[in-house]
Every structure is written in structure tokens, then in C-alpha cells.
Design a protein around this motif. Structure first.
Motif, PDB file in Angstrom:
ATOM      1  N   LEU A   1       0.833  -1.201   0.000  1.00  0.00           N
ATOM      2  CA  LEU A   1       0.000   0.000   0.000  1.00  0.00           C
ATOM      3  C   LEU A   1       0.872   1.257   0.000  1.00  0.00           C
ATOM      4  CD1 LEU A   1      -2.590   1.649   0.313  1.00  0.00           C
ATOM      5  CD2 LEU A   1      -2.550   1.120   2.766  1.00  0.00           C
ATOM      6  N   SER A   2       1.916   1.263   0.831  1.00  0.00           N
ATOM      7  CA  SER A   2       2.821   2.412   0.921  1.00  0.00           C
ATOM      8  C   SER A   2       3.476   2.700  -0.424  1.00  0.00           C
ATOM      9  CB  SER A   2       3.896   2.151   1.981  1.00  0.00           C
ATOM     10  OG  SER A   2       3.325   1.916   3.237  1.00  0.00           O
ATOM     11  N   LYS A   3       3.882   1.642  -1.095  1.00  0.00           N
ATOM     12  CA  LYS A   3       4.542   1.797  -2.394  1.00  0.00           C
ATOM     13  C   LYS A   3       3.599   2.422  -3.417  1.00  0.00           C
ATOM     14  CE  LYS A   3       7.300  -0.788  -5.773  1.00  0.00           C
ATOM     15  NZ  LYS A   3       7.828  -2.123  -6.151  1.00  0.00           N
ATOM     16  N   ARG A   4       2.346   1.982  -3.418  1.00  0.00           N
ATOM     17  CA  ARG A   4       1.361   2.536  -4.345  1.00  0.00           C
ATOM     18  C   ARG A   4       1.060   3.998  -4.026  1.00  0.00           C
ATOM     19  NH1 ARG A   4      -2.431  -0.840  -6.701  1.00  0.00           N
ATOM     20  NH2 ARG A   4      -3.367   1.112  -7.466  1.00  0.00           N
ATOM     21  N   LEU A   5       0.976   4.330  -2.752  1.00  0.00           N
ATOM     22  CA  LEU A   5       0.721   5.719  -2.361  1.00  0.00           C
ATOM     23  C   LEU A   5       1.856   6.629  -2.817  1.00  0.00           C
ATOM     24  CD1 LEU A   5      -0.704   5.258   1.255  1.00  0.00           C
ATOM     25  CD2 LEU A   5      -1.984   5.926  -0.788  1.00  0.00           C
ATOM     26  N   GLU A   6       3.076   6.115  -2.750  1.00  0.00           N
ATOM     27  CA  GLU A   6       4.223   6.906  -3.181  1.00  0.00           C
ATOM     28  C   GLU A   6       4.262   7.028  -4.706  1.00  0.00           C
ATOM     29  OE1 GLU A   6       9.107   7.132  -2.736  1.00  0.00           O
ATOM     30  OE2 GLU A   6       7.965   5.615  -1.632  1.00  0.00           O
ATOM     31  N   GLU A   7       4.013   5.935  -5.393  1.00  0.00           N
ATOM     32  CA  GLU A   7       4.083   5.942  -6.853  1.00  0.00           C
ATOM     33  C   GLU A   7       2.999   6.810  -7.491  1.00  0.00           C
ATOM     34  OE1 GLU A   7       5.968   1.466  -7.597  1.00  0.00           O
ATOM     35  OE2 GLU A   7       3.816   1.799  -7.798  1.00  0.00           O
TER      36      GLU A   7
END
Length: 394
Positions: free
Chosen positions: A94-100
Motif C-alpha cells: 500500500l505504501s509503495k502505491r501511495l508513493e508511486e
């Protein structure tokens, strides 16, 4: 597990509070938590909030030439509704998607499984499973805080639901479905017993057993007469007792009926989840491209989880890897085992990660080794035995 409510996920960022770190990482004792469950909480930290704030302020000054505005909210925190089996790996995804997609950078995660309440009717513990995500809200292009529109916040909800698979089903749904069905059966049995007990009480109230409560005495002429005051006293005492029990059983009956209704609704939700999951699996297995994409996404997620775990251990113990090669490999082995257990990742998946030269090199670059000094050979062996296969190039 909370069987009674079909939980839907949500995410909502607000300004981080002063005591967030102490609360999230359980550095203090709180009276609203179930302490015997605190050991099930999970944490991941990249930076302390104060350290991150200093970095943000310095970068803003460097990038824009001005100090960060006093009313800016450069660090924010979200509470995310999760399921009992949501893992750190899921939240890293989830964190990775929020950053991307939204440039929101998560630097602290805390999974809380020790908060909840006792149901006033059933007296059962109803957990409130959730996670805290602490985020860096700085725009790296301007040095100022990120500016999002309303549709961005809507997208956050979509990303969260997709990453946590709250709407599409999760692994283990079939097992949980069987557990739900078993619980419904037990509750229905309890309901039947309660109905029988109420029927029994009502029958007793109408039976001849109450003739025993009538008090009779002979008068001075030898005639038998009912002693009204004593008989009424007996009846009042018994009726009071039976009515109290009847009322109690009716309340329990209503509570059990409510529980069964909620369980049946949850059963419907889980049946739907299992069906969707089966359809998804069938599609992936029958479509080579989809299978390849899903496989790549999964292995990247596993690799990122290992990397995050190593970074967290380095944060906790900065000199952890300043030791011999053998000890470093033993530490890595321990970290991989923990990642596997906490995130339900099979050893075979970890083995695939280390078979990939690029992935293994990325991981070993975090271990204070010269990148050119590591050669990682793998075979069909468990992860915990791999340390024997790591050599320095001659």
C-alpha cells in the motif's frame, strides 16, 4: 476474529499528533488496550518523526530558499481499517502505491491488534483491527507540502481497498468461511436450547405444580380453608423468580438471534469472497500474461518486504551488520524467517528472490558488504541453509 461485521477498509490522513509515536509504538501503557494482545502488534520504522521533520525543514530551505510555513502539515498520519490477517507486507505494498501514484511517502507503520471493546450483550471481545501509517507529505519537486484535490483522496480509498484486498477476497477465506458456518451452527443450537427453556418455564407456570403453593389450614370447626395471605405470598415469590428468569432468557434470545443474523450476513460476504478469489485464480492460471504479471508483482512485493525488514533492523540497531560475514548471514537468515512467518510467505518464494542476481544484490547491498564481494549461489535448499552457500569472490 470479528465474525459479526463485514468490515470495509478506509484511510484518512490528518495532522500527526504529538503523542503519535508513543501511542503507535506502544512506548507507554494505555488503559484502553488489551495488554495480553499487545504482543501481536507489528511495527516498521524508517525514521523518527522528529528526525523526519528536521529533514523536511532542511530540504524545504534548500529547495525553495524559504523556511517551511508555520501552518504547513508536512507530516500526517492515517488510521487504516484492516483485517485480522493483514500483514506488514500488505501495508508495504500500500505504501509503495501511495508513493508511486500520490507521492505520499510512508516512513512508519504500526499494526494494532490489541484495541477493541467488550460487547455489552454477549460480553465477547470485539477487536478493532487497524494500522497507523505516518507519512512524509513533502513535495520533493518544490520542497513544500503536497497539494491534493478531492479526487486524489477518493483514489486513496481505491488504492487502499485494492492493496488490502478488502473487497476482492483474501487468502484463507475458505477456512474462515468454514469457521463462520461452524459458529452459526453453535449459535443456532444455543438458540434452540433457549427456546426450549422458555417453553419449559411457560409450561411450569400453567402446570399443577402451583397447587403446592396453596396454603390450607383447618379452622376450629374442622373445615379446610385457604390461607389467602400465605398463598399469595408464595405465588408472588415464585412468579417473581420465574419472571426474572423468563425476562433474562428473552434478552439472551434476542441477543443470540441478532448474532445469528450477523453471522449469516458475514457468511454471505465470505462466500462471495471465495467465489471471486476462485475466479481470479482461474483467470490467472489460464492466462500466461496475467500469470507472469501476478508472479512478478508478488516477488517484487516479497523482495521489498525483506528490504524494509532489514532497514528496520538497521534503524533499531545501527551497528547490527558491523560484524563478520558469517554473523551477518545468520542475521539475514533470522530476518528472512521472521518475514516468512509474519507474512505467510513460503520459503520457496524467498528462494526465488535470492536466485535472482539483481534482487539478491539489492538485498546484500544493505548488509555493509562490498557489493563486489558477494556471490550468492542457490540450489533447492531451505532459506535457513543458504548462508552456507554464500562466498566471497576470490
Amino acid at each position: 476474529m470479528n465474525y459479526f461485521i463485514a468490515v470495509k477498509t478506509s484511510i484518512n490522513f490528518k495532522a500527526v499528533k504529538t503523542g503519535s509515536e508513543a501511542h503507535n509504538l506502544r512506548r507507554k501503557t494505555f488503559d484502553y488496550i488489551k495488554k495480553d494482545l499487545t504482543g501481536k502488534n507489528e511495527y516498521w520504522v524508517e525514521n523518527k518523526i522528529l528526525d523526519r521533520l528536521k529533514s523536511i525543514e532542511a530540504y524545504c530551505k534548500e529547495k525553495s530558499g524559504r523556511k517551511l510555513q508555520k501552518n504547513a502539515l508536512p507530516i500526517r498520519e492515517a488510521v487504516v481499517v484492516i483485517k485480522e490477517n493483514t500483514t506488514i507486507q500488505d501495508l508495504h505494498k500500500l505504501s509503495k502505491r501511495l508513493e508511486e501514484e500520490l507521492r505520499i511517502r510512508i516512513f512508519q507503520i504500526a499494526i494494532h491488534k490489541d484495541e477493541g471493546h467488550y460487547d455489552k450483550d454477549s460480553k465477547e471481545w470485539k477487536p478493532n483491527y487497524h494500522a497507523h501509517l505516518v507519512a512524509d507529505w513533502q513535495d520533493l519537486e518544490t520542497g513544500k507540502t503536497l497539494k491534493h484535490q478531492s479526487f486524489h483522496y477518493s483514489k486513496m480509498q481505491d488504492i487502499t481497498a485494492e492493496c488490502l484486498e478488502m473487497d476482492r477476497g483474501v487468502s484463507g477465506s475458505k477456512v474462515r468461511l468454514e469457521a463462520i458456518e461452524f459458529k452459526i451452527q453453535k449459535k443456532e443450537e444455543e438458540l434452540l436450547l433457549l427456546n426450549n427453556r422458555i417453553t419449559e418455564i411457560k409450561a411450569t407456570l400453567n402446570s399443577k405444580r402451583f397447587e403446592d403453593l396453596i396454603v390450607k389450614e383447618n379452622d376450629f370447626l374442622g373445615f379446610t380453608k385457604i390461607k389467602t395471605d400465605k398463598t399469595i405470598e408464595n405465588y408472588e415469590r415464585v412468579f417473581k423468580s420465574y419472571n426474572a428468569e423468563l425476562l433474562k432468557n428473552k434478552e439472551i434470545l434476542q441477543s443470540k438471534t441478532k448474532i445469528i443474523t450477523e453471522l449469516q450476513q458475514k457468511n454471505i460476504e465470505l462466500t462471495k469472497e471465495v467465489s471471486i478469489l476462485k475466479n481470479k485464480l482461474s483467470f490467472i492460471l489460464s492466462n500466461v500474461t496475467a500469470y507472469t504479471n501476478e508472479k512478478e508483482i508478488y516477488f517484487n512485493s516479497v523482495k521489498d518486504t525483506i528490504i524494509k525488514a532489514i532497514q528496520f533492523e538497521k534503524f533499531r540497531q545501527p551497528k547490527l551488520f558491523d560484524t563478520t560475514k558469517e554473523k551477518v548471514i545468520a542475521i539475514l537468515d533470522s530476518i528472512c524467517k521472521k518475514v516468512s512467518e509474519e507474512n505467510n510467505i513460503p520459503f520457496s518464494s524467498l528462494e526465488e528472490i535470492f536466485k535472482n542476481p539483481d534482487s539478491s544484490l539489492e538485498i546484500f547491498s544493505l548488509l555493509n558488504f562490498d557489493n563486489h564481494g558477494i556471490e550468492y549461489n542457490t540450489g533447492n535448499i531451505p532459506v535457513q541453509q543458504k548462508r552456507k552457500k554464500i562466498k566471497r569472490s576470490q
